[in-house]
Design a protein around this motif. Structure first.
Motif, short mmCIF file in Angstrom:
data_model
loop_
_atom_site.label_atom_id
_atom_site.label_comp_id
_atom_site.label_asym_id
_atom_site.label_seq_id
_atom_site.Cartn_x
_atom_site.Cartn_y
_atom_site.Cartn_z
N THR B 11 89.13 52.61 39.55
CA THR B 11 88.37 52.18 38.38
C THR B 11 89.31 51.63 37.31
O THR B 11 89.07 50.55 36.75
N VAL B 14 90.63 48.19 38.22
CA VAL B 14 89.61 47.14 38.10
C VAL B 14 89.35 46.81 36.64
O VAL B 14 89.28 45.64 36.25
N VAL B 15 89.23 47.86 35.82
CA VAL B 15 88.98 47.64 34.40
C VAL B 15 90.11 46.81 33.79
O VAL B 15 89.87 45.86 33.05
N LEU B 18 89.81 43.20 34.87
CA LEU B 18 88.70 42.52 34.21
C LEU B 18 89.01 42.26 32.74
O LEU B 18 88.71 41.20 32.21
N LEU B 19 89.62 43.25 32.07
CA LEU B 19 89.97 43.07 30.67
C LEU B 19 90.96 41.92 30.53
O LEU B 19 90.88 41.11 29.61
N ALA C 229 83.85 42.94 26.64
CA ALA C 229 84.44 43.73 27.74
C ALA C 229 83.42 44.70 28.28
O ALA C 229 83.30 44.90 29.50
N MET C 232 80.73 42.87 30.21
CA MET C 232 81.18 42.41 31.51
C MET C 232 81.08 43.52 32.56
O MET C 232 80.89 43.25 33.73
N LEU C 233 81.24 44.78 32.10
CA LEU C 233 81.22 45.88 33.06
C LEU C 233 79.80 46.35 33.37
O LEU C 233 79.60 47.24 34.17
N GLN C 257 83.44 37.02 37.90
CA GLN C 257 83.43 38.33 37.26
C GLN C 257 82.29 39.19 37.78
O GLN C 257 82.45 40.37 38.12
N ILE C 260 82.88 40.54 41.25
CA ILE C 260 83.84 41.66 41.28
C ILE C 260 83.15 42.94 40.78
O ILE C 260 83.21 43.99 41.42
N VAL C 264 82.48 46.33 42.91
CA VAL C 264 83.07 47.60 42.50
C VAL C 264 81.98 48.67 42.39
O VAL C 264 82.13 49.78 42.90
N LEU C 268 82.04 51.94 44.87
CA LEU C 268 82.15 53.28 44.28
C LEU C 268 80.90 54.11 44.57
O LEU C 268 81.00 55.28 44.93
#
Lengths: 312, 151, 285
Positions: B11, B14-15, B18-19, C229, C232-233, C257, C260, C264, C268
């Motif tokens: 995690t 990946v974070v 992406l950031l 940010a 995006m998640l 993005q 991905i 993820v 997970l």
């Protein structure tokens, strides 16, 4: 590949805790090949936990299990079938469709045994109906059929007669006896001592997550205490004074409770007549095995502290 | 234990990635990007509108420019909001005669915007217009949508 | 028996086992009313939507391409995608994904299927692929049905793209189908979320309901100007990543993005679900 004298089940020192309760506190179990092995104990004794563990549904916290010499990781369920607690199926599929699904999960030639299994379980007439409409007894029969699909060498049955009517119970016992005659090893749990006495070669009695007796039925009978009789007389007080040596008579619930061998009891009844005490009622309260079962499973906490292990 | 650690590690990685690709959380909606999105989109739709009215023009010859700003003088000229104002300038009949039109623009965080015509009325004041063939059609310049890349 | 034969046999059995589970899960799905209803809705809803639009002159302006619903049939699948996709697709996928493990708890059938010759990983694999299949099939159905509804009930007029240019019918159709294909990834992310919640909660209500609620909360978060940010998640952001395809110079940053992030989530969630099921004790009736 299997050694004929190899035990069907060999479990050692099994421990299982669920949050704050200890379901199994170090249990050993050995089931000989081709034997019918009974498992009895009051509710909460750990029977069901032990059976679910043997079927690979629950992991032991400690200890080891070998079925036909194999651990669970070594395909330990091969040749094993049965059910724990009441068998469950998909209610929206028919009985036959449920069996077809399970046969596919088994692979091999299980699918070819569906008709035969339904027949043996006495469910052929209802196979096309949705399981949702089945009675408890019919689900029980379907559970047996599902187990037979696997052509098991070890059959594990949890309270197989539960929910069956008297005729169903008779069929079930006949089927178990027949399978045993064909050399299938059977481990069955029951709360019915008569059923176990009828069917089983060996017996394990559990209490509070521990084995309190483990051995053959003969060994158990040897240990059995005097059977108990309920006696009601015209003069219970006087009857108490007539009691002979080697037997106990105690007032109980408006009558008398007598622990005695049969010949002692005969002598006692004759003595009562001589003493002008009329016998109004005399019933067998508990068979020898039941009496032993109660003694083993209901003894007090101090008993447990001193180690009630009998016959191990 | 091992699982948890592995998952946490994945995690975090990946974070981080992406950031890294996102410009560290700053808004992707900027005055520049909006200007460069609104001007050509307007030009294309103007060509479309004029052809509906029976006039042929080329988008490139319009040489359209947009100047967008947020209505609130205090706010920086960036970020999503419905207070963006854009003035579009283009050259209609020759290189010397500049024409302008105004739009109120609602910009979303994902870089898509809606421009709502704010004059002149003849150009973008009416939802429907009558084409040369007599049909009533949607006026492409009354309101329009567009999107630009914020990544 | 040679050592090689011993080792290859179970591996082959494992493959066929998962396949058998997969096949039976699909059979069971076709027998379930809720799956039939969802599939029916995916096919019919776009036509009802267009019929409702055609009965009035208003247009859903707040959605991309919404103002063109009377002018080009190709706007219909895009409006459906932007308008209903964000909450409808998570709901549709979790109807099955959120229930596919929890239903075994509801029926008490874990012990029935886990005491056969199929291992837990085969059961998990089969069920997971069945849930994925349902998600993909329903998404594809909704895409094709809304495209068909648009073309049949509105027409094959050129579509005005997001740079103000006219897109030919053929180009529009390709872009519409590509856009729908891109939301398969976030749909799979929600499928994974449903599977995880189904295993973890052992309750169909949580497995089906929670992904929808999570989806709505995420959407809300992206509406209230959350930092980019954070946005995006969110698993809902990739649902809107297709708009870059409709400009004169297409851009793919949001799609990359989104892909991905979706993967993820999927990895997970499915990994977590698998770990939970592997270790779980099957107790109770």
């Amino acid at each position: 590949m299997d050694n004929p004298s190899q035990p069907a089940i060999e479990a050692r020192d099994l421990v299982k805790r669920f949050e704050d309760t200890t379901a199994l506190a170090g249990v050993d179990l050995r089931v000989g090949p081709g034997r019918v092995h009974g498992m009895v104990g009051p509710n909460g004794a750990g029977k069901t936990t032990l059976l679910t563990m043997l079927m690979g549904l629950v992991r032991p916290d400690a200890g080891s299990i070998r079925v036909f010499g194999r651990t669970r990781e070594e395909n330990g369920l091969e040749g094993v079938a049965g059910f724990v607690e009441s068998p469950r199926f998909y209610p929206y599929l028919s009985g036959r469709r449920n069996l077809a699904l399970l046969a596919d999960l088994d692979g091999g030639d299980a699918a070819a045994r569906i008709d035969e299994s339904l027949e043996l379980a006495g469910l052929t007439d209802h196979a096309g109906a949705r399981v949702g409409g089945y009675s408890v007894g019919m689900r029980q029969r379907l559970g047996i059929a599902a187990a037979l699909l696997r052509d098991p060498r070890l059959l594990i049955l949890d309270e197989p007669a539960s929910g069956l009517d008297p005729a169903g119970t008779r069929d079930m016992r006949a089927l178990i006896a027949r399978l045993a005659g064909e050399g299938v090893t059977i481990l069955l749990s029951s709360h019915d001592m008569d059923e176990v006495e009828d069917l089983c070669d060996d017996i394990t009695i559990m209490r509070a997550g521990q084995v309190v007796f483990d051995g053959s039925m003969e060994e158990l009978r040897d240990k059995a205490p005097d059977p108990a009789f309920r006696l009601s007389t015209s003069d219970d007080e006087k009857a108490l004074t007539v009691a002979g040596p080697g037997m106990t008579v105690t007032p109980d619930d408006g009558g008398l409770l007598v622990h005695a061998q049969r010949d002692q009891l005969d002598a006692y009844v004759i003595a009562l007549g001589r003493a002008d005490v009329a016998v109004r009622r005399l019933d067998l309260e508990a068979s020898a095995l039941k009496a032993l079962f109660f003694r083993l499973t209901e003894s007090g906490a101090e008993d447990r502290a001193t180690g009630p292990e009998v016959g191990t | 234990m091992r699982w948890g650690a592995m998952r946490r590690g994945t995690t975090a990685a990946v974070v981080a990635v992406l950031l890294g690709t996102s410009g560290c959380g700053s808004s992707g909606v900027t005055k520049d990007r909006l200007n460069h999105a609104v001007a050509p989109t307007f030009a294309n739709l103007y060509v479309l509108q004029q052809s509906l009215r029976g006039r042929k023009v080329g988008a490139a010859s319009l040489n359209s420019k947009a100047d967008c700003a947020r209505g609130d003088a205090q706010a920086a000229d960036s970020g999503a909001g419905n207070d963006w104002m854009c003035t579009v300038t283009w050259f209609n009949t020759g290189p010397d005669i500049a024409v302008t039109a105004s739009y109120q623009v609602h910009v979303q965080t994902n870089g898509c915007y809606t421009a709502d015509g704010d004059g002149p009325a003849d150009l973008n004041g009416q939802q429907m217009l009558t084409a040369t063939d007599g049909a009533t059609v949607t006026n492409p310049l009354w309101q329009f949508d567009g999107c630009f890349d914020t990544t | 028996m040679t050592a090689v034969a011993e080792r290859t046999e179970p591996r082959q059995a494992a493959r066929t086992g998962a396949w058998v589970v997969y096949r039976w899960e699909l059979i069971k799905l076709t027998r379930q009313v809720k799956a039939q209803v969802v599939v029916g809705l995916c096919v019919l809803a776009p036509f009802l939507f267009v019929a409702a639009l055609n009965a009035q002159s208003n247009v859903p302006q707040d959605t991309l391409f919404g103002r063109w619903v009377h002018d080009s049939g190709f706007s219909i699948p895009l409006v459906v995608l932007g308008f209903a996709g964000q909450w409808a697709l998570p709901a549709v996928t979790s109807v099955v994904a959120g229930d596919i493990f929890a239903c075994e708890d509801r029926y008490g059938t874990w012990k029935t299927i886990l005491t056969r010759s199929c291992g837990r990983s085969q059961i998990f694999t089969g069920k997971t692929f069945a849930a994925i299949t349902f998600s993909v099939v329903t998404t594809v159905l909704l895409a094709l049905s809304s495209l068909a509804a648009g073309v049949l009930l509105v027409g094959r007029q050129p579509l005005i793209g997001l740079s103000g240019t006219l897109l030919t019918p053929g180009h529009s159709a390709v872009l519409v189908l590509t856009s729908w294909a891109t939301v398969l990834l976030p749909v799979l992310g929600f499928t994974g979320l449903g599977l995880l919640l189904s295993v973890a909660s052992r309750s169909s209500a949580v497995g089906v309901g929670a992904p929808v609620v999570i989806g709505l909360v995420m959407q809300l978060a992206s509406l209230v100007n959350a930092p980019s940010a954070v946005r995006m998640l969110l698993l809902t952001t990739p649902f809107g990543a297709w708009h870059g395809l409709f400009t004169v110079r297409p851009f793919y940053g949001p799609l990359v993005q989104g892909a991905i992030v979706s993967l993820v989530y999927f990895v997970l969630c499915v990994g977590g679900a698998y770990a939970l099921l592997r270790r779980r004790d099957i107790t109770g009736s």
